[in-house]
Enzyme design. Sequence first.
Site, PDB file in Angstrom:
ATOM      1  N   GLU A   1      10.986 -21.209  -1.155  1.00 59.88           N
ATOM      2  CA  GLU A   1      10.994 -22.566  -1.937  1.00 59.88           C
ATOM      3  C   GLU A   1      10.183 -22.090  -3.307  1.00 59.88           C
ATOM      4  O   GLU A   1      10.644 -22.142  -4.566  1.00 59.88           O
ATOM      5  CB  GLU A   1      10.675 -23.650  -1.453  1.00 59.88           C
ATOM      6  CG  GLU A   1      10.988 -24.772  -2.210  1.00 59.88           C
ATOM      7  CD  GLU A   1      10.694 -26.256  -1.470  1.00 59.88           C
ATOM      8  OE1 GLU A   1      10.856 -26.022  -0.039  1.00 59.88           O
ATOM      9  OE2 GLU A   1      10.296 -27.156  -1.888  1.00 59.88           O
TER      10      GLU A   1
ATOM     11  N   ASP B   1       0.702  -1.297  -0.029  1.00 58.37           N
ATOM     12  CA  ASP B   1      -0.007  -0.111   0.050  1.00 58.37           C
ATOM     13  C   ASP B   1       0.850   1.224   0.135  1.00 58.37           C
ATOM     14  O   ASP B   1       1.925   1.269   0.755  1.00 58.37           O
ATOM     15  CB  ASP B   1      -0.784  -0.040   1.402  1.00 58.37           C
ATOM     16  CG  ASP B   1      -1.860   1.146   1.326  1.00 58.37           C
ATOM     17  OD1 ASP B   1      -2.622   1.147   0.780  1.00 58.37           O
ATOM     18  OD2 ASP B   1      -1.505   2.067   2.089  1.00 58.37           O
TER      19      ASP B   1
HETATM   20  C1  NOJ Z   1      -4.520   3.269  -0.690  1.00 64.87           C
HETATM   21  C2  NOJ Z   1      -5.710   2.436  -0.348  1.00 64.87           C
HETATM   22  O1  NOJ Z   1      -6.085   1.701  -1.386  1.00 64.87           O
HETATM   23  C3  NOJ Z   1      -6.663   3.205   0.336  1.00 64.87           C
HETATM   24  O2  NOJ Z   1      -8.051   2.571   0.433  1.00 64.87           O
HETATM   25  C4  NOJ Z   1      -6.105   3.592   1.524  1.00 64.87           C
HETATM   26  O3  NOJ Z   1      -7.055   4.880   2.234  1.00 64.87           O
HETATM   27  C5  NOJ Z   1      -4.799   4.405   1.412  1.00 64.87           C
HETATM   28  N1  NOJ Z   1      -3.963   3.751   0.627  1.00 64.87           N
HETATM   29  C6  NOJ Z   1      -4.085   4.869   2.892  1.00 64.87           C
HETATM   30  O4  NOJ Z   1      -3.834   3.493   3.430  1.00 64.87           O
END
Ligand code: NOJ
Length: 550
Positions: free
Chosen positions: A242, A198
Amino acid sequence: MVYQVYPRSFADGNGDGVGDLAGVRSRLPYLVRLGVDALWFTPWYASPLRDGGYDVADYRAVHPLFGTLAEAEELIAEAARLGLRTIVDVVPNHVSRDHRWFREAVAAGPGGRARARFHFRPGLGPDGEHPPNDWQSEFGGPAWTRLADPDGTPEEWYLHLFSPDQPDLDWSHPDVRAEHEDVLRFWFDRGVAGVRVDSATLLVKDPELAPVSAGTDPHPYHDREEVHAIYRSWRALADSREEPRMLVGEMWLDDPDRLARYLRPDELHTAFNLAYLGAPWDAAALRSCVDATCRAHAAVGAPPTWVLGNHDTTRVATRYGRADTSFDFTTTARGVPADLVLGTRRARAAALLTLALPGSVYLYQGEELGLPEVEDLPPDRRHDPMRLGTDGDGPGRDGCRVPLPWSGAAPPYGFCEDGVEPWLPQPGDWARLSVSAQDGVAGSTLELYRAALRLRRAFRPPRGAEQPAPHWLPAPPDVLAFRHGGLECRANLGPRPVELGADRQVLLASAPVEDGVLPPDTSVWLRAADGPAVASSPTDTPGAGGRSDA
Ligand code: NOJ
């Protein structure tokens, strides 16, 4: 093809109106039949759910609303038995305010060692009443929040590039690195095939916290050079297994070459193609995006990916029905009229265009049903902390997160038991979009996706012989025509019908095609005239024992 599951809205297995792991498990046969290769789950961890779970309190625990760790393990194992790989989400930029580390940091007080895992600073101004710098939260307002002592005396500020519930971690602290590597090991040990990273460009901050207004290059927190070292160490971890695991990054970067730097052979494997997601329904714009993507990815030997929507963006059937068909967070607004008939037609054409391209595709749950954005959620039922551009009353992202309709004539459409209220209300006119209403119905969007995914398996080049880019064919300006493997795709994005050639065998079309004419906003798949030898018939068991790419 990787199918994105937003667990809260997929299917409710325990009757509380919230989607959960039991619900997903009960619907795995649906996903196998659709023709999915892998599942990406948005966060299912313990969390106060202030940002839909992207505020993680404990990575090693599953939120009780969704189930238990044992259920997650069983789900991963059962999916694998059915030929579906699992990708989990890791959110390294920030944690929840409820995370043990942040609680310890708050308790430690100014100067306390536990604060060094975050970005705490005194404020500016005589009483420290101003934030330490001008950084803005992605959700609006300052990226800093000031703590107060139990007696109400204001003290230090902490950094959060998202909501105040999501304090940013300081990646220069060794604990932060060690902990995330351990989290990766934890989920790799549980059999996940990969991890979605993320906000992958945001982790490293300028130690001086230079103001954004100073215009420094590099940017004080976006796409800094030092972030690559983090992914190199993650890649080494993924490769040490692996069965090597894969890493896919969420990077909102306009420049495809900057994006590709994250995909060098010792970093992440792939990235979401958010430039493609944001591009308007326009042949020249999409072709230039495809070309730029393929060129930049080929330069680092990474497979391109394609994505039309996700849990953060306007549903594609609605977006393509608006006058401005592009997506970006600043222009998303409630009340912009959308022609859903047109938008759906284009979304179906976009599906065939996208699934014909070389590389992998990410499909957000509900796209295969043609779901539109829900634009009239009552304000008191909305959850999302992102309220865009309207002083806290913007639409946010809840409208693309409404629970899926599975069956029945009225809400909750089989998402949960009748009489139970789903966590977000569903529209009254979704019966015709439910899985059961589309199942086996020729021409439905669900059957279009099923057929496309079957043909895609049969007609793609064999593994290892993937083309790095589509082979473009001559076409009128509004038409995208290309060959990839044994398939030829023609997408008419313009307002006028175009000749297809009466002698061509149409394998699949997003709308009826008659007399060798391709209507507006329609895509077709043809058997490539001089394509390479490929499997002659589609497999009937797409999920099982299939290709290992996506
Ligand atoms: C991207 C995620 O897809 C979104 O839903 C989130 O609010 C932000 N990153 C912060 O984590």
